[in-house]
Motif scaffolding. Structure first.
Motif, short mmCIF file in Angstrom:
data_model
loop_
_atom_site.label_atom_id
_atom_site.label_comp_id
_atom_site.label_asym_id
_atom_site.label_seq_id
_atom_site.Cartn_x
_atom_site.Cartn_y
_atom_site.Cartn_z
N VAL A 201 0.43 -1.10 0.12
CA VAL A 201 0.01 0.24 -0.59
C VAL A 201 0.85 0.99 0.07
O VAL A 201 1.73 1.39 1.09
N PRO A 202 1.23 2.16 -0.90
CA PRO A 202 1.40 3.40 -1.01
C PRO A 202 1.37 4.04 0.68
O PRO A 202 0.59 4.45 0.14
N CYS A 203 2.23 4.78 0.32
CA CYS A 203 2.35 5.57 1.14
C CYS A 203 3.29 7.65 1.57
O CYS A 203 3.82 7.39 0.92
N ILE A 204 2.33 8.42 2.05
CA ILE A 204 2.82 9.57 2.02
C ILE A 204 3.84 9.96 2.99
O ILE A 204 4.25 9.37 3.97
N PRO A 205 5.22 10.09 2.37
CA PRO A 205 5.97 10.68 2.74
C PRO A 205 6.14 11.51 4.62
O PRO A 205 5.27 12.35 3.96
N GLY A 206 6.84 11.04 5.35
CA GLY A 206 6.46 12.14 6.33
C GLY A 206 7.09 11.12 7.96
O GLY A 206 7.95 9.77 7.41
N TYR A 207 7.11 11.66 8.97
CA TYR A 207 7.54 11.54 10.22
C TYR A 207 6.78 10.89 11.44
O TYR A 207 5.33 12.31 11.78
N HIS A 208 6.89 10.04 12.03
CA HIS A 208 5.85 9.46 12.90
C HIS A 208 6.33 8.45 14.16
O HIS A 208 5.72 8.05 14.74
N GLY A 209 7.01 9.15 14.65
CA GLY A 209 8.02 8.99 15.77
C GLY A 209 7.62 9.58 16.49
O GLY A 209 6.20 11.08 17.18
N SER A 210 7.81 8.86 17.65
CA SER A 210 7.80 9.18 18.86
C SER A 210 8.33 10.44 19.83
O SER A 210 7.95 11.60 20.52
N GLU A 211 9.48 11.24 19.18
CA GLU A 211 10.64 12.19 19.62
C GLU A 211 9.45 13.41 19.07
O GLU A 211 9.20 13.98 17.86
N GLN A 212 9.31 14.29 19.91
CA GLN A 212 8.04 15.38 19.60
C GLN A 212 8.73 16.92 20.30
O GLN A 212 8.23 17.57 20.28
N ASP A 213 10.10 16.37 20.49
CA ASP A 213 11.07 18.39 20.39
C ASP A 213 10.65 19.35 19.16
O ASP A 213 11.16 18.55 18.26
N PRO A 214 9.93 20.16 19.30
CA PRO A 214 9.72 21.34 17.68
C PRO A 214 10.50 21.16 17.43
O PRO A 214 10.45 21.20 15.85
N GLN A 215 12.26 21.04 17.99
CA GLN A 215 13.15 21.73 16.76
C GLN A 215 13.64 20.43 16.25
O GLN A 215 13.54 20.75 15.16
N TYR A 216 13.31 19.90 16.66
CA TYR A 216 13.43 18.12 16.12
C TYR A 216 12.22 17.34 15.37
O TYR A 216 12.62 17.17 13.86
N LEU A 217 11.02 17.94 15.01
CA LEU A 217 10.29 17.61 14.13
C LEU A 217 10.05 19.07 12.82
O LEU A 217 10.27 18.63 12.04
N LYS A 218 11.06 20.42 13.50
CA LYS A 218 11.34 21.11 12.42
C LYS A 218 12.15 20.34 11.00
O LYS A 218 11.96 20.55 10.44
N GLY A 219 13.02 19.69 11.96
CA GLY A 219 13.76 19.76 11.09
C GLY A 219 13.72 18.08 10.11
O GLY A 219 14.43 18.39 9.24
N GLU A 220 12.83 17.67 11.06
CA GLU A 220 12.07 16.51 9.94
C GLU A 220 11.74 16.72 8.97
O GLU A 220 11.20 16.20 7.64
#
Length: 707
Positions: A159-178
């Motif tokens: 099943v094709p999936c859209i690129p993304g980050y679904h991990g547990s690390e939720q630091d705002p700067q980390y999410l911005k980097g992802e």
């Protein structure tokens, strides 16, 4: 819908041949055990809708309600009704399970929209410990995996999936980097979100952190959880979803797709099946991928596999699987002729699916198209801000086999500010998309709601929008067609005339006549004879901006049932009019037309329905009289558009602000709304601070007077 009988129907289903789309058979075949009682863990139209099907098959229903819902239709629909008290108690899964056990309910139907409808299967396990017949009637195992693991499972299943980050690390700067790795724009979405809440688009790195905080705040308030995922945002997407169903015997089928691309605030407004302009090979591939997704997680019950379809490339990507019945499930029921709630009951009892994949596809090929419109208490002209209040008048379209209304309210009910503002769903079916769309527009013209502002007028405009008629849809449709969909129309003089006649006739009815008055023909005014009345009417601006000039309308009754009406420089002589108080209808004969107008007065507001359109007018006091009457001028005040709680105040007294600068952030119906400055100016006073509860029309901020 086909009538399915119990218990012989259930026995027939258990002995039926295996439907196509079966997964590997289990060694132990579940034994069917008919449900006799079900707890409906939801409110409004879905609670009523589930209750109707359950009652049809002899299943006792227990309903839940909270203090704001004590007199609601779903609370009154069953003699077995439990008050949970606090407005947020619909979210308390543990307490709801406790109630189900205490009341002897063998099953729970979670409906949709509340957190309990999305709870992990540990609830299901807890219910099984409560007794041998305790079923969770809409759940599967998908939610136990988590977003990232689910994505990995889907990829492994093809099943094709859209690129993304679904991990547990939720630091705002980390999410911005992802987000930077994925590439802007990105979509921020709450892991436990739904209904468009907890979602924001970050178009650039500069706005990412602000959008992230806004999404997290809304997610905390709505779902008690602010864990976020980040996905690639496709710029010209369509939202296409597939209804799937799986039983305990290894059978899994797809019941067609629904296009849900017409959205505002990431929440669906119109849904239809089949999806327009979809190549048949793509359609079949969507169905196959949806079934593969359900089979990959050993799913059971009703589910919806949601895809994002890229209009530019023609590719589609898996977004998520909703492990419940969707708001728009009636669209699928219309194009298949099946009752999906009954299917849920069959699966919960251990039965097999009623139809094979081949039988479903034959049904779909024969039944044409269906469209659903969600009727909301909201103001489209103010960015679809929710509204609430008493339903003064409610008239629904005539229900037929091809026109359906799933409603949670009747006239006199209160649309609460505590919950989602959906009033009803209007669903139509036709042999073709064009026929269904024409039927939808006609039914919307019959729909009348007075009290809270609704989106009905907006929906009518979408129905006649050329690109929508042509099927050229995408999730950004509303914004791209804003100028067309929000164009203001000039009010007709006859509308103002009907309003004045209605006001006069209403006042006439309130006059207590004595024998002399009746005999002499004196109806209203001072002394004998008919008196001329003058009304100053202004059309209420839908967007709350700008000022409309009041129109003076003079009306004089010349004899029983006859009136002279003067609007601006136009005069209508000897207009025959009669008011039917029971139906609130004024019927008038003008020189070139007969007008039947529904007339509702709410204090100083006048709401009219005429020739399929709603008009909202305000009775105003002339400027020369305002000072004498001591009416406060609110020209320099920013008012709360609805009952709300103040979450944040972004300005202080003495601040200089510019037009559209954020002033206050409020919350109503679990949705955050930013109140922006209507113009440049200086803040004179912050009237209400953080945590304050405000009624609609309450001043939030006052400006210094401008010379």
């Amino acid at each position: 819908m086909r009538a399915l009988r119990r218990p012989n129907q259930l026995a027939r289903l258990l002995n039926a041949s295996t439907a196509s789309g079966a997964r590997r058979s289990s060694t132990a075949v579940p034994v069917a055990k008919p449900l006799t009682s079900v707890l409906i863990a939801n409110r409004g139209e879905i609670a009523l809708r589930v209750g109707r099907t359950a009652s049809e098959y002899g299943i006792r229903t227990t309903t839940l309600y909270t203090d704001p819902d004590a007199r609601s239709q779903h609370a009154l629909s069953s003699p077995f009704a439990i008050n949970l008290g606090d407005p947020a108690a619909y979210l308390d899964g543990d307490r709801i399970i406790e109630v189900a056990k205490r009341e002897g309910c063998e099953g729970i139907h979670p409906g949709y929209g509340f957190h309990i409808a999305e709870r992990e299967p540990n609830i299901r396990a807890e219910m099984h410990r409560g007794g041998p017949y305790l079923y969770w009637s809409a759940m599967g195992s998908y939610r136990s995996y988590g977003k990232q693991k689910s994505k990995d499972i889907m990829i492994a299943a093809g099943v094709p999936c859209i690129p993304g980050y679904h991990g547990s690390e939720q630091d705002p700067q980390y999410l911005k980097g992802e987000a930077a790795k994925i590439g802007f724009p990105v979509l921020l979405k709450a892991v436990k979100g739904g209904g468009g809440k907890g979602m924001r688009i970050a178009s650039t790195p500069e706005v990412f952190l602000d959008q992230l905080e806004s999404a997290k705040s809304e997610a905390r308030n709505s779902f008690g959880d602010d864990v976020m995922l980040v996905e690639k945002y496709i710029t010209t997407p369509r939202h296409i979803e597939v209804q799937v169903f799986a039983d305990k015997h290894g059978n899994c089928v797809a019941l067609g797709e629904r296009d849900c691309s017409i959205q505002r605030r990431h929440q669906k407004v119109l849904e239809e099946s089949p999806a327009p302009h979809l190549n048949e090979d793509v359609r079949q591939d969507l169905w196959e991928k949806a079934r593969a997704a359900a089979l990959a997680v050993n799913y059971e019950g009703a589910g919806t596999v949601e895809f994002i379809f890229d209009n530019d490339s023609g590719e589609f990507f898996f977004m998520e699987m909703n492990t419940r019945l969707q708001v728009e499930h009636p669209v699928t029921e219309m194009v298949t002729g099946e009752d999906l709630v009954h299917w849920q009951l069959i699966v919960a009892e251990g039965g097999k699916l009623p139809l094979t994949q081949a039988e479903i596809e034959q049904r779909i090929s024969e039944r044409g198209a269906a469209i659903e419109a969600r009727i909301y208490a909201e103001n489209p002209d103010m960015n679809f801000i929710p509204d609430s209040g008493l339903l003064l008048h409610l008239k629904t379209p005539k229900v037929t086999p091809t026109v359906r209304v799933d409603a949670g309210f009747v006239a006199g009910d209160e649309v609460s500010s505590h919950y989602d503002p959906m009033i009803a769903k209007l669903i139509v079916q036709g042999p073709t998309r064009e026929a269904a769309l024409q039927k939808l527009h006609s039914a919307l013209e019959e729909y009348e709601i007075a009290g809270p502002i609704t989106n009905i007028e907006f929906l009518k405009k979408v129905c006649v929008s050329p690109d929508f008629i042509a099927g050229n849809v995408e999730t950004g449709y509303i914004e791209k067609h804003r100028e067309e969909l929000f164009e203001r129309e000039t009010i007709k003089l006859e509308v103002l005339g009907q309003a004045a006649i209605g006001l006069l006739l209403q006042e006439t009815e309130k006059v207590e006549h004595d024998a002399f008055a009746r005999a002499s023909g004196s109806v209203v005014g001072f002394g004998t004879g008919y008196q001329q009345r003058e009304f100053h009417l202004v059309e209420i601006p839908a967007d709350g901006k700008g000022e409309s000039t009041a129109t003076t309308v003079r009306v004089r009754q010349t004899s029983p049932g006859k009136f002279n009406v003067e609007v601006n420089d136009t005069e209508y002589l000897n207009v025959d009019s009669v008011l039917d108080s029971a139906s609130k209808t004024i019927t008038s004969f003008y020189p070139h037309t007969r007008l039947a107008t529904t007339f509702i007065r709410d204090e100083e507001r006048v709401i009219l329905f005429q020739q399929g359109k709603q008009y909202r007018l305000q009775l105003v006091v002339p400027k020369w009289a305002e000072k004498a009457l001591g009416i406060k001028d609110v020209t320099n005040s920013v008012l709360a558009p609805m009952p709300c709680k103040v979450l944040r105040v972004e300005v202080q007294e003495g601040d200089t602000v510019v037009k559209d600068q954020p002033l206050v952030v409020i919350e109503s119906m679990k949705m955050e709304t930013v109140i922006r400055s209507p113009h440049d100016g200086v803040i004179a006073k912050v009237v209400h601070g953080k945590g304050d509860l405000c009624k609609a029309g309450t001043a939030l901020v006052e400006f210094e007077e401008q010379s």
